[in-house]
Enzyme design. Structure first.
Site, PDB file in Angstrom:
ATOM      1  N   ASP A  62       0.810  -1.217   0.000  1.00 31.54           N
ATOM      2  CA  ASP A  62       0.000   0.000   0.000  1.00 31.54           C
ATOM      3  C   ASP A  62       0.844   1.269   0.000  1.00 31.54           C
ATOM      4  O   ASP A  62       0.448   2.281  -0.575  1.00 31.54           O
ATOM      5  CB  ASP A  62      -1.013  -0.010   1.151  1.00 31.54           C
ATOM      6  CG  ASP A  62      -0.365   0.175   2.499  1.00 31.54           C
ATOM      7  OD1 ASP A  62       0.672  -0.458   2.748  1.00 31.54           O
ATOM      8  OD2 ASP A  62      -0.888   0.957   3.314  1.00 31.54           O
ATOM      9  N   THR A 107       2.587  -8.253  -1.179  1.00 31.09           N
ATOM     10  CA  THR A 107       3.077  -8.079   0.190  1.00 31.09           C
ATOM     11  C   THR A 107       2.719  -9.337   0.965  1.00 31.09           C
ATOM     12  O   THR A 107       1.636  -9.908   0.740  1.00 31.09           O
ATOM     13  CB  THR A 107       2.466  -6.849   0.888  1.00 31.09           C
ATOM     14  OG1 THR A 107       2.628  -6.986   2.306  1.00 31.09           O
ATOM     15  CG2 THR A 107       0.977  -6.686   0.626  1.00 31.09           C
ATOM     16  N   ASP A 161       1.823  -9.406   3.895  1.00 27.16           N
ATOM     17  CA  ASP A 161       0.879  -9.076   4.969  1.00 27.16           C
ATOM     18  C   ASP A 161      -0.599  -9.278   4.601  1.00 27.16           C
ATOM     19  O   ASP A 161      -1.443  -9.336   5.485  1.00 27.16           O
ATOM     20  CB  ASP A 161       1.075  -7.620   5.410  1.00 27.16           C
ATOM     21  CG  ASP A 161       2.494  -7.349   5.841  1.00 27.16           C
ATOM     22  OD1 ASP A 161       3.122  -8.265   6.406  1.00 27.16           O
ATOM     23  OD2 ASP A 161       2.998  -6.233   5.606  1.00 27.16           O
ATOM     24  N   ASP A 178      -2.645  -7.195   3.559  1.00 26.12           N
ATOM     25  CA  ASP A 178      -3.443  -6.110   4.154  1.00 26.12           C
ATOM     26  C   ASP A 178      -3.909  -5.090   3.118  1.00 26.12           C
ATOM     27  O   ASP A 178      -3.975  -3.898   3.405  1.00 26.12           O
ATOM     28  CB  ASP A 178      -2.627  -5.411   5.254  1.00 26.12           C
ATOM     29  CG  ASP A 178      -1.301  -4.863   4.740  1.00 26.12           C
ATOM     30  OD1 ASP A 178      -0.924  -5.192   3.598  1.00 26.12           O
ATOM     31  OD2 ASP A 178      -0.639  -4.120   5.483  1.00 26.12           O
TER      32      ASP A 178
HETATM   33  P1  ADP Z   1       5.026  -1.193   0.776  1.00 24.68           P
HETATM   34  O1  ADP Z   1       4.775  -0.837  -0.640  1.00 24.68           O
HETATM   35  O2  ADP Z   1       5.536  -2.597   0.926  1.00 24.68           O
HETATM   36  O3  ADP Z   1       3.842  -0.858   1.669  1.00 24.68           O
HETATM   37  P2  ADP Z   1       6.479   1.126   1.888  1.00 24.68           P
HETATM   38  O4  ADP Z   1       5.380   1.531   2.799  1.00 24.68           O
HETATM   39  O5  ADP Z   1       7.862   1.138   2.402  1.00 24.68           O
HETATM   40  O6  ADP Z   1       6.272  -0.329   1.282  1.00 24.68           O
HETATM   41  O7  ADP Z   1       6.424   2.086   0.603  1.00 24.68           O
HETATM   42  C1  ADP Z   1       7.345   1.947  -0.446  1.00 24.68           C
HETATM   43  C2  ADP Z   1       7.736   3.302  -0.953  1.00 24.68           C
HETATM   44  O8  ADP Z   1       6.578   3.974  -1.483  1.00 24.68           O
HETATM   45  C3  ADP Z   1       8.284   4.267   0.088  1.00 24.68           C
HETATM   46  O9  ADP Z   1       9.651   4.066   0.355  1.00 24.68           O
HETATM   47  C4  ADP Z   1       8.043   5.612  -0.579  1.00 24.68           C
HETATM   48  O10 ADP Z   1       9.017   5.892  -1.558  1.00 24.68           O
HETATM   49  C5  ADP Z   1       6.726   5.382  -1.308  1.00 24.68           C
HETATM   50  N1  ADP Z   1       5.601   5.900  -0.514  1.00 24.68           N
HETATM   51  C6  ADP Z   1       5.016   5.328   0.559  1.00 24.68           C
HETATM   52  N2  ADP Z   1       4.029   6.109   1.057  1.00 24.68           N
HETATM   53  C7  ADP Z   1       4.013   7.226   0.273  1.00 24.68           C
HETATM   54  C8  ADP Z   1       3.232   8.420   0.261  1.00 24.68           C
HETATM   55  N3  ADP Z   1       2.249   8.626   1.167  1.00 24.68           N
HETATM   56  N4  ADP Z   1       3.503   9.344  -0.692  1.00 24.68           N
HETATM   57  C9  ADP Z   1       4.474   9.142  -1.602  1.00 24.68           C
HETATM   58  N5  ADP Z   1       5.238   8.046  -1.650  1.00 24.68           N
HETATM   59  C10 ADP Z   1       5.028   7.087  -0.729  1.00 24.68           C
END
Ligand code: ADP
Length: 320
Positions: free
Chosen positions: A103, A126, A128, A130
């Site tokens: 997400d 992922t 998770d 979720d």
């Molecule tokens: P996942 O995709 O597994 O949930 P992360 O939460 O680490 O992993 O998000 C991956 C990347 O997406 C982050 O390192 C960031 O570069 C980008 N990202 C996450 N949230 C935001 C956001 N609210 N706005 C812009 N980019 C985001």
């Protein structure tokens, strides 16, 4: 549409490679050229692209991790970072982007779409599980089976030594992994963020088991449970009841390994569907699978709506 780019972002999950393979091969079959982006949004900002042919994705369907590598990208959270990423895409004549991730990655992708109009499709990957809008995420099935195998092994030693084990599994703020693994492993209690945790009741249950001659027990704890991490729970259990326990934190072992058939098939299906979605003009959507059918949802729905646990599974975990 002539050219697409594929990236993997955020936490890796088993099946990402199978998804890269299906996306690249289906795009090539449909006459598109394909670029892979190295290290997620970091590579997008820095313009690190590699051309992908069918043979570049040979012999990867069975491998965990991601051949494109992944990263967290603080720079992409800033408008300047996203502007640089959009520039890279335009310089490389990319007409559509496939983002394989969780997400957080989808939130970033949505910003990129809103600010720069880049057509993009998210594929949920992922461990998770979720993410709203898909029954399963890529990697979840493998992670659950990895955790289950580990817990079965811990149970052998728990039984041999007449011990209480507290086993922490991943899942961030969701209890999907803990719930299914807890049922599958026959855990004596499953502690998940979605339901209140009554440690006193759990201690009573374990002591009741001991009184009935059952000398070993397994508690499965989701990492996001309100009662704290496994070490904190072990302390609380000891303070409340005097029961001593051993803690096992399964950690990143759950992220790796060869994907299960189910994950490989899901990844192949959704990778394929992402190309069709882009070619049919879909923008800012996630492809998912609900009741065995491929669906498309607006990206923001995937994190703004909350995916719920199956209440029957919660009942099973409390009663079996
Ligand atoms: P996942 O995709 O597994 O949930 P992360 O939460 O680490 O992993 O998000 C991956 C990347 O997406 C982050 O390192 C960031 O570069 C980008 N990202 C996450 N949230 C935001 C956001 N609210 N706005 C812009 N980019 C985001």
């Amino acid at each position: 549409m002539d050219r697409i780019a594929i990236l993997t972002s955020g936490g890796d999950s088993p099946g990402m490679n199978a998804c890269i393979r299906a996306t690249a091969r289906h795009a090539l079959d449909r006459g598109l050229s394909v670029l892979g982006v190295i290290k997620g949004y970091e590579g997008l900002i820095d313009g690190v692209f590699i051309p992908m042919e069918s043979t570049d994705v040979s012999n990867i369907i069975q491998r965990g991790g991601t051949i494109l590598h992944t990263a967290r990208s603080p720079r992409f959270r800033e408008p300047d970072g996203r502007a640089a990423a959009a520039d890279s895409l335009r310089r490389n004549s990319v007409d559509g982007l496939v983002v394989i991730g969780g997400d957080g990655s989808f939130r970033g992708a949505h910003e990129l779409y809103i600010e720069h109009g880049i057509p993009l499709v998210g594929v949920p990957a992922t461990i998770d599980n979720d993410i709203w809008g898909t029954d399963l995420t890529i990697g979840y099935d493998t992670a659950v089976n990895t955790a289950l195998e580990a817990i079965d092994k811990v149970r052998d030693t728990a039984a041999a030594h007449d011990r209480l084990f507290i086993i922490e599994v991943m899942g961030r703020s969701a209890g999907f992994i803990a719930l299914e693994v807890g049922i599958g492993a026959g855990a004596e209690a499953v502690l998940i963020p979605e339901t209140p945790t009554d440690l006193n009741a759990i201690c009573d249950r374990i002591q009741g088991r001991i009184a009935r001659g059952r000398t070993s027990s397994i508690l499965v704890v989701a990492e996001g449970d309100e009662a704290g991490d496994a070490f904190r729970i072990a302390e609380k259990v000891k303070d409340m009841s005097g029961l001593k326990s051993r803690v096992t934190v399964l950690g990143h072992v759950q992220r790796g390994g060869s994907p299960t058939t189910r994950d490989r098939v899901l990844a192949s299906k959704l990778g394929w569907a992402s190309v069709d979605a882009l070619m049919e003009g879909a923008q800012d959507v996630m492809v998912g699978e609900v009741d065995n059918r491929v669906v498309r949802h607006p990206l923001p729905d995937t994190w703004m709506k909350r995916k719920l646990l199956d209440p029957l599974l919660v009942t099973l975990s409390e009663n079996l």
